[in-house]
Design an enzyme around this catalytic site. Structure first.
Site, short mmCIF file in Angstrom:
data_model
loop_
_atom_site.label_atom_id
_atom_site.label_comp_id
_atom_site.label_asym_id
_atom_site.label_seq_id
_atom_site.Cartn_x
_atom_site.Cartn_y
_atom_site.Cartn_z
N LYS A 62 0.85 -1.18 0.00
CA LYS A 62 0.00 0.00 0.00
C LYS A 62 0.90 1.24 0.00
O LYS A 62 1.95 1.25 0.66
CB LYS A 62 -0.88 -0.01 1.24
CG LYS A 62 -1.93 1.10 1.30
CD LYS A 62 -2.81 0.91 2.54
CE LYS A 62 -3.93 1.92 2.62
NZ LYS A 62 -4.80 1.69 3.79
N SER A 120 -9.68 1.34 2.65
CA SER A 120 -8.87 2.18 1.81
C SER A 120 -7.78 1.44 1.05
O SER A 120 -7.24 1.98 0.08
CB SER A 120 -8.23 3.27 2.68
OG SER A 120 -7.34 2.69 3.62
N SER A 151 -9.75 -1.15 6.75
CA SER A 151 -9.17 -0.95 5.42
C SER A 151 -8.40 -2.13 4.84
O SER A 151 -8.03 -2.09 3.67
CB SER A 151 -8.24 0.26 5.42
OG SER A 151 -9.01 1.42 5.31
N1 GLN Z 1 -13.10 3.43 6.10
C1 GLN Z 1 -12.53 3.81 7.36
C2 GLN Z 1 -12.15 5.28 7.32
O1 GLN Z 1 -12.45 5.87 6.34
C3 GLN Z 1 -11.36 2.94 7.68
C4 GLN Z 1 -10.14 3.37 6.99
C5 GLN Z 1 -8.96 2.55 7.36
O2 GLN Z 1 -9.07 1.50 7.96
N2 GLN Z 1 -7.80 3.09 7.04
O3 GLN Z 1 -11.59 5.82 8.23
#
Ligand code: GLN
Length: 487
Positions: A77, A152, A176
């Site tokens: 990532k 994400s 994410s």
């Molecule tokens: N979707 C969640 C957020 O927008 C989790 C994101 C993540 O785990 N980095 O914060």
């Protein structure tokens, strides 16, 4: 065309001398090249560095032959720092940023013989559930190109699902890793808080962030976790808890008791997701696993709690992007003073969702609202953790669907942040409580969109979470199905 070997197959072929690391690496790069135009899973493909590394492995095959990830191509990532490799967090503000150091988790992958092939697309600073918040355009789901891959860490999930690489790392602050794994039909693991060093991870919400693996099978995720886990002097939040041999532990099948918080599952779940979940429980029950009802009374408010804690921490963590220390600086333009330069840099460098969260985070931390919002959220967070402690006195893991819906269409929720936030309803609690959790494929909708089963375990009991996931995987064929994009 596509890259089909598993971690085990690749390292065995390399060890026996049947395949050279450079051929394996070329195969991954070819699969990436073929599918990138339709998927956009990568921000950066590090072709030359990867091939150079592969040739180095070939030159010293006997030295590397027994390493757990020997010759295995891995994608990262794009919020994991690699020295000399552009690391953007999918933000304009870091578009040209090249870190002078490497994340500990990445160093450990390379020390285990892995070949880093590139950096994957994600929501900007890991804020989102669809990878649509990337400054560089969205990633598409390999199962349906008009749909999001989740987020994400959507690029990492898509790259593994599309057989570009057998393994990728992501970060998980509220889901994410697990949510995109579910939406792309692969395995994604968020380790316990402190299990993996975050040194070199671009921080989003420091009390929630963890790095973890994506793979097509539970065993491969277990191998990767074994490589990246463990104490690190460079991250004082990393735990000294000994690292078991996660992959070897999969051979045993402990007695398993699964708790299901049925009340949480009453509403808001797509019928096809609910029926796949019930089907997974039936498979487990039929194979001798005990399943009981539990309650997690405070999980219902996990989403608001998470969005207060996460945005507060994000507003503090992102203060460092000021045009002085890292990345982009606005050309002075209309402003003449330092404050103006900060403001312009941040106005131009950050996207809308990041700005929304910084504003919300500074608001909940402000003198007048701290007690009402931030402090309250921390108190509720403790209640959520206690719910799990009570549950784990009776059960080994807690099961829910990973996501209430299968992959939605690109653009469908972009204009409605609250709707987007609901994608995390089953995943954020594990971060708030610091618990390990995995998503493992458990079926498809009638439109052939993958569905994930979510299993949460006791702190540092990754072994049990992986054991249940592995046991379930062994009773089903989901993991062997490939998306049309990779066929
Ligand atoms: N979707 C969640 C957020 O927008 C989790 C994101 C993540 O785990 N980095 O914060």
């Amino acid at each position: 065309m596509s890259f089909l070997g598993t971690v085990r197959e690749i390292r065995e072929a390399f060890r026996r001398g049947d395949r050279r690391a450079s051929d394996i690496c070329e195969e991954a790069l070819t699969a990436i090249e073929a599918q990138e135009p339709s998927l956009h899973a990568f921000n950066t493909v590090a072709r030359d560095r990867a091939l150079e590394r592969a040739r180095a492995l070939d030159r010293e095959r006997s030295r590397w032959a027994d390493h757990p990830l020997a010759a295995v191509p891995v994608a990262l990532k794009d919020n994991l720092s690699v020295r000399g490799m552009r690391t953007t967090a999918s933000s304009r503000i870091l578009e040209q940023y090249v870190p002078p150091f490497t994340a500990t988790a990445v160093e450990r992958l390379e020390a285990a013989g892995a070949i880093i092939v590139g950096k994957t697309n994600c929501d900007e600073f890991a804020m989102g559930s669809s990878t649509e918040n990337s400054a560089f355009g969205p990633t598409r789901n390999p199962w349906a190109l008009d749909r999001i891959p989740g987020g994400s860490s959507g690029g990492s999930a898509a790259a593994v699902a599309a057989r570009m690489v057998p393994l990728a790392l992501g970060s998980d602050t509220g889901g994410s890793i697990r949510q995109p794994a579910a939406l792309c039909g692969i395995v994604g693991l968020k380790p316990s808080y402190g299990r993996v060093s975050r040194y070199g991870l671009l921080a989003y919400a420091s009390s929630l962030d963890q790095i973890g693996p994506f793979a097509r099978t539970v065993e491969e995720a277990a191998i990767a976790l074994g490589v990246i886990a463990g104490a690190d002097l460079k991250d004082s939040t990393s735990s000294r808890e000994p690292v078991p041999d996660y992959a070897a532990a999969l051979i045993e099948r402990p007695a398993m008791c699964i708790g299901v918080p049925w009340k949480l599952l009453d509403e808001g779940i797509e019928p096809e997701v609910a029926s796949a979940f019930r089907g997974a429980l039936e498979v487990l029950r039929g194979s001798g696993v005990t399943i009981v009802d539990i309650e997690l009374p405070h999980a219902a408010v996990a989403i608001p709690t998470y969005y207060l804690v996460a945005t507060a921490e994000a507003s503090a963590n992102l203060a460092r992007y000021d045009g002085v220390r890292f990345g982009y600086r606005s050309p002075f333009g209309g402003s003449t003073d330092l404050a103006g330069m900060y403001a312009q840099t941040r106005a131009q460098g950050f996207g809308a969702e990041v700005k929304r969260r910084i504003v919300l985070g500074t608001y909940v931390l402000s003198a007048g609202y701290y007690d009402a919002y931030y402090l309250k959220a921390q108190q509720v967070r403790t209640l959520i953790r206690r719910d799990y402690e009570r549950a784990f006195a009776r059960v080994d893991v807690v099961a829910t669907p990973t996501s209430p819906t299968a992959a939605f269409k690109l653009g469908e929720r972009s204009s409605d942040p609250l709707q987007m936030y609901l994608a995390d309803v089953f995943t954020v609690s594990a971060n708030l409580a610091g618990l390990p959790a995995v998503s493992v494929p458990c079926g498809f909708t009638t439109d052939r969109l993958p569905i994930g089963l979510h299993l949460t375990g006791r702190p540092f009991d990754e072994t049990m979470v992986l054991a249940v996931a592995h046991h379930y995987e062994g009773q089903t064929t989901w993991a062997r199905q490939a998306p049309p994009a990779a066929a």
